[in-house]
Design a protein around this motif. Structure first.
Motif, PDB file in Angstrom:
ATOM      1  N   MET A 249       0.820  -1.201   0.000  1.00 62.89           N
ATOM      2  CA  MET A 249       0.000   0.000   0.000  1.00 62.89           C
ATOM      3  C   MET A 249       0.859   1.259   0.000  1.00 62.89           C
ATOM      4  O   MET A 249       0.592   2.226  -0.713  1.00 62.89           O
ATOM      5  CB  MET A 249      -0.929   0.003   1.215  1.00 62.89           C
ATOM      6  N   GLN A 250       1.904   1.233   0.782  1.00 58.48           N
ATOM      7  CA  GLN A 250       2.790   2.393   0.832  1.00 58.48           C
ATOM      8  C   GLN A 250       3.573   2.546  -0.471  1.00 58.48           C
ATOM      9  O   GLN A 250       3.813   3.656  -0.938  1.00 58.48           O
ATOM     10  CB  GLN A 250       3.747   2.261   2.020  1.00 58.48           C
ATOM     11  N   TYR A 251       3.930   1.415  -1.074  1.00 58.43           N
ATOM     12  CA  TYR A 251       4.658   1.460  -2.349  1.00 58.43           C
ATOM     13  C   TYR A 251       3.804   2.072  -3.461  1.00 58.43           C
ATOM     14  O   TYR A 251       4.313   2.797  -4.328  1.00 58.43           O
ATOM     15  CB  TYR A 251       5.100   0.046  -2.728  1.00 58.43           C
ATOM     16  N   LYS A 252       2.489   1.835  -3.427  1.00 55.48           N
ATOM     17  CA  LYS A 252       1.607   2.346  -4.476  1.00 55.48           C
ATOM     18  C   LYS A 252       1.478   3.852  -4.446  1.00 55.48           C
ATOM     19  O   LYS A 252       1.002   4.458  -5.418  1.00 55.48           O
ATOM     20  CB  LYS A 252       0.222   1.710  -4.330  1.00 55.48           C
ATOM     21  N   GLU A 253       1.929   4.476  -3.380  1.00 59.37           N
ATOM     22  CA  GLU A 253       1.851   5.931  -3.309  1.00 59.37           C
ATOM     23  C   GLU A 253       2.792   6.605  -4.306  1.00 59.37           C
ATOM     24  O   GLU A 253       2.664   7.802  -4.560  1.00 59.37           O
ATOM     25  CB  GLU A 253       2.171   6.409  -1.894  1.00 59.37           C
ATOM     26  N   HIS A 254       3.730   5.853  -4.885  1.00 56.97           N
ATOM     27  CA  HIS A 254       4.649   6.458  -5.859  1.00 56.97           C
ATOM     28  C   HIS A 254       3.900   6.904  -7.108  1.00 56.97           C
ATOM     29  O   HIS A 254       4.393   7.762  -7.864  1.00 56.97           O
ATOM     30  CB  HIS A 254       5.739   5.457  -6.246  1.00 56.97           C
ATOM     31  N   ASN A 256       1.398   8.736  -7.239  1.00 57.54           N
ATOM     32  CA  ASN A 256       0.950  10.115  -7.067  1.00 57.54           C
ATOM     33  C   ASN A 256       2.089  11.124  -7.148  1.00 57.54           C
ATOM     34  O   ASN A 256       1.835  12.332  -7.055  1.00 57.54           O
ATOM     35  CB  ASN A 256       0.235  10.267  -5.720  1.00 57.54           C
ATOM     36  N   ILE A 257       3.315  10.659  -7.320  1.00 66.34           N
ATOM     37  CA  ILE A 257       4.479  11.554  -7.393  1.00 66.34           C
ATOM     38  C   ILE A 257       4.806  11.808  -8.856  1.00 66.34           C
ATOM     39  O   ILE A 257       5.045  10.866  -9.623  1.00 66.34           O
ATOM     40  CB  ILE A 257       5.691  10.931  -6.660  1.00 66.34           C
ATOM     41  N   GLN A 262      11.980  12.890  -7.288  1.00 66.17           N
ATOM     42  CA  GLN A 262      11.309  12.585  -6.020  1.00 66.17           C
ATOM     43  C   GLN A 262      10.769  11.156  -6.011  1.00 66.17           C
ATOM     44  O   GLN A 262      10.802  10.478  -4.984  1.00 66.17           O
ATOM     45  CB  GLN A 262      10.174  13.582  -5.792  1.00 66.17           C
ATOM     46  N   ARG A 263      10.298  10.697  -7.152  1.00 65.88           N
ATOM     47  CA  ARG A 263       9.817   9.319  -7.217  1.00 65.88           C
ATOM     48  C   ARG A 263      10.953   8.330  -7.011  1.00 65.88           C
ATOM     49  O   ARG A 263      10.794   7.307  -6.343  1.00 65.88           O
ATOM     50  CB  ARG A 263       9.132   9.075  -8.557  1.00 65.88           C
ATOM     51  N   ARG A 264      12.100   8.625  -7.586  1.00 67.27           N
ATOM     52  CA  ARG A 264      13.259   7.749  -7.394  1.00 67.27           C
ATOM     53  C   ARG A 264      13.649   7.689  -5.919  1.00 67.27           C
ATOM     54  O   ARG A 264      13.911   6.599  -5.379  1.00 67.27           O
ATOM     55  CB  ARG A 264      14.438   8.260  -8.233  1.00 67.27           C
ATOM     56  N   ASP A 265      13.679   8.850  -5.253  1.00 65.08           N
ATOM     57  CA  ASP A 265      14.021   8.860  -3.833  1.00 65.08           C
ATOM     58  C   ASP A 265      12.980   8.124  -3.001  1.00 65.08           C
ATOM     59  O   ASP A 265      13.316   7.440  -2.024  1.00 65.08           O
ATOM     60  CB  ASP A 265      14.149  10.311  -3.342  1.00 65.08           C
ATOM     61  N   LYS A 314      10.376  10.303 -30.321  1.00 71.36           N
ATOM     62  CA  LYS A 314       8.982  10.713 -30.276  1.00 71.36           C
ATOM     63  C   LYS A 314       8.463  10.885 -28.849  1.00 71.36           C
ATOM     64  O   LYS A 314       7.405  11.481 -28.655  1.00 71.36           O
ATOM     65  CB  LYS A 314       8.112   9.699 -31.017  1.00 71.36           C
ATOM     66  N   ALA A 315       9.160  10.335 -27.875  1.00 73.29           N
ATOM     67  CA  ALA A 315       8.710  10.424 -26.486  1.00 73.29           C
ATOM     68  C   ALA A 315       9.903  10.235 -25.561  1.00 73.29           C
ATOM     69  O   ALA A 315      10.971   9.764 -25.972  1.00 73.29           O
ATOM     70  CB  ALA A 315       7.629   9.382 -26.189  1.00 73.29           C
ATOM     71  N   SER A 316       9.687  10.617 -24.313  1.00 72.60           N
ATOM     72  CA  SER A 316      10.718  10.429 -23.298  1.00 72.60           C
ATOM     73  C   SER A 316      10.753   8.977 -22.849  1.00 72.60           C
ATOM     74  O   SER A 316       9.756   8.245 -22.911  1.00 72.60           O
ATOM     75  CB  SER A 316      10.444  11.350 -22.107  1.00 72.60           C
ATOM     76  N   ILE A 317      11.922   8.542 -22.395  1.00 73.30           N
ATOM     77  CA  ILE A 317      12.090   7.169 -21.921  1.00 73.30           C
ATOM     78  C   ILE A 317      11.714   7.021 -20.458  1.00 73.30           C
ATOM     79  O   ILE A 317      11.577   5.895 -19.942  1.00 73.30           O
ATOM     80  CB  ILE A 317      13.563   6.731 -22.137  1.00 73.30           C
ATOM     81  N   LEU A 318      11.465   8.137 -19.760  1.00 74.88           N
ATOM     82  CA  LEU A 318      11.190   8.089 -18.332  1.00 74.88           C
ATOM     83  C   LEU A 318       9.878   7.356 -18.038  1.00 74.88           C
ATOM     84  O   LEU A 318       8.882   7.520 -18.760  1.00 74.88           O
ATOM     85  CB  LEU A 318      11.132   9.501 -17.758  1.00 74.88           C
ATOM     86  N   ASN A 319       9.930   6.522 -16.991  1.00 81.52           N
ATOM     87  CA  ASN A 319       8.757   5.781 -16.495  1.00 81.52           C
ATOM     88  C   ASN A 319       8.203   4.784 -17.509  1.00 81.52           C
ATOM     89  O   ASN A 319       7.048   4.376 -17.405  1.00 81.52           O
ATOM     90  CB  ASN A 319       7.645   6.744 -16.065  1.00 81.52           C
ATOM     91  N   MET A 320       9.011   4.385 -18.478  1.00 82.47           N
ATOM     92  CA  MET A 320       8.587   3.382 -19.448  1.00 82.47           C
ATOM     93  C   MET A 320       8.866   1.980 -18.903  1.00 82.47           C
ATOM     94  O   MET A 320       9.774   1.788 -18.087  1.00 82.47           O
ATOM     95  CB  MET A 320       9.318   3.581 -20.771  1.00 82.47           C
TER      96      MET A 320
END
Length: 482
Positions: A249-254, A256-257, A262-265, A314-320
């Protein structure tokens, strides 16, 4: 002739109307006062003794009758052009009943002191004869703030009637209400009671009591998930001793970031949570992947390399996802050394990607770039004698499909189509992708003369394929089976 009695003289000599005088001709204010007083006197009976007296006009007709109203209306129209008696609109009152309101009080909201209020007039038995009151059932008039039991309250909640939960103040009453709601097996009622308990009880007491009520606990957990109250849900899981669920449950809060740093931290802090073994590996891979994507994105967004100019991103690689990251690496960074974060080989090793998944991803990326040499290198292997041989863990029929989707030349398709072991599958793909040489050779190997003759009609006359079929049909060394 009998002399009239004194009381009769008093009756005939008295009048509620003032006489007409020429002095009041221009006094409009006086007229309005006279008119208002006349209307009030006609509508309101001051004396109870007049209830049995029937009022008549000067012509002898009862006031309020139809004929009297018509005549009064006609006379008022005739006298509208000249000065005459003040114009009075007389409305008949209820027969034999005194009205508590004048016209002015009805429209101005004023009430005469000696008469009842509007609400009180409906409680009067005399008025009730003309406007009977629709009585409500006794159950509707019960004082819901003090009289309803938990059973009655739950029953009203299920029927959608008015209810109140504020009267249940003690802990025992609230728990009885919750148990009654659970016994009725109505999820909406259970959730409504839980919302009230959430507002009126402390978290510690509520969690303690929910541990003893599994059905109510499941409804409460579902309610918190639907409302997105992750923090309270984590506290509940921790209180229940479900550490794995609490960590997830706490892990799923990422989610919302928004900021990647900040998500990495946040993911780094999640590594210390009490996950199960499989979940811990997943969270570790997620953190490592995001950290690597941030590094690759910082280097590639400048677009200095030639491939970025020829094929812009065409898009960023972040969060892929990991497979998308591997495809990106095979497309833009294929051939880099294993020591770099963007190397396909490094990504494959770090995230334990299987050989089949790697071949499929790299084949799609290199075929998109029409790099057929790199495609060959994916399948070339050497045996212990040093000979090179093509081998595919995914089957060469799938290789042919991927190459054809990327518009590979016929020569490349035929090369990999010849590596298919099943002759029927090979023949089907050759006919589908119009690889004529493969079809002709397959019919030759099957010694099927009739099918070869039929297929000859599908190729262009005088073409290379047509001549090849003719040579095979004339070859006497082939022993055809038909």
């Amino acid at each position: 002739m009998t002399r009239p009695k004194p009381e009769d003289d008093e009756y005939w000599n008295s009048s509620k109307f003032s006489a007409f005088t020429f002095d009041d001709e221009d006094d409009e204010f006086t007229k309005m006062k006279e008119s208002k007083r006349a209307v009030n006197s006609m509508l309101v009976d001051d004396d109870d003794d007049d209830d049995d007296v029937e009022k008549v006009s000067w012509s002898g007709e009862p006031i309020g009758s139809i004929s009297w109203s018509v005549k009064e209306t006609a006379s008022s129209i005739r006298s509208s052009g000249e000065q005459s008696f003040p114009k009075i609109d007389i409305t008949p009152s209820l027969p034999k009943q005194g009205s508590g309101y004048s016209l002015s009080s009805l429209f101005k909201g004023k009430q005469s002191k000696q008469f009842q209020s509007f609400s009180e007039s409906f409680t009067d038995t005399s008025v009730r004869a003309y406007a009977p009151e629709l009585r409500k059932p006794k159950s509707e008039c019960k004082d819901y703030m003090s009289d309803w039991s938990p059973e009655e309250t739950v029953r009203r909640m299920r029927k959608g009637k008015v209810f109140s939960l504020e009267r249940f103040r003690s802990l025992q009453e609230k728990l009885l209400l919750l148990d009654e709601a659970v016994s009725e097996n109505d999820g909406n009622v259970i959730t409504a009671v839980l919302i009230y308990l959430k507002k009126s009880l402390s978290k510690e007491i509520l969690f303690r009591e929910l541990m003893l009520r599994e059905i109510a606990l499941r409804h409460y957990v579902h309610y918190l998930k639907e409302m997105g109250e992750q923090k309270l849900l984590v506290e509940l899981m921790k209180a229940l001793g479900r550490t794995d669920d609490m960590a997830l449950m706490q892990y799923k809060e990422h989610l919302n970031i928004k900021d990647e740093g900040q998500r990495r931290d946040f993911l780094k802090n999640c590594l210390s949570l009490p996950f199960s073994q499989d979940d811990a590996i997943h969270v570790q891979d997620h953190y490592t992947l995001l950290e690597r994507q941030i590094i690759i994105e910082a280097n590639d967004k400048r677009g200095d390399a030639e491939i970025f100019k020829k094929f812009p991103r065409k898009a960023s690689i972040l969060n892929m996802p990991i497979i998308t990251t591997l495809y990106y690496s095979c497309f833009y960074h294929y051939g880099e050394s294993d020591g770099t974060f963007s190397s396909p080989a490094n990504i494959r090793k770090t995230f334990r990607i299987s050989e089949k998944q790697y071949i499929l991803t790299a084949l799609g990326a290199r075929a998109k770039l029409k790099s057929w040499f790199d495609v060959d290198s994916l399948f070339n292997t050497k045996n212990w004698l040093g000979y090179t041989k093509k081998r595919s863990p995914i089957g060469f029929h799938r290789v042919v499909d991927i190459l054809q989707k990327n518009n590979a030349p016929v020569q490349v398709l035929q090369e990999y189509m010849n590596l298919i072991d099943d002759p029927e599958l090979k023949l089907s793909l050759a006919q589908k992708y119009k690889c004529h040489d493969i079809v002709i050779d397959t019919y030759r190997d099957l010694k099927d003369r009739q099918q070869l003759i039929v297929y000859r009609g599908k190729v262009e006359r005088g073409s290379k394929e047509d001549k090849k079929i003719e040579e095979l049909l004339c070859n006497m060394q082939i022993r055809w089976k038909n």
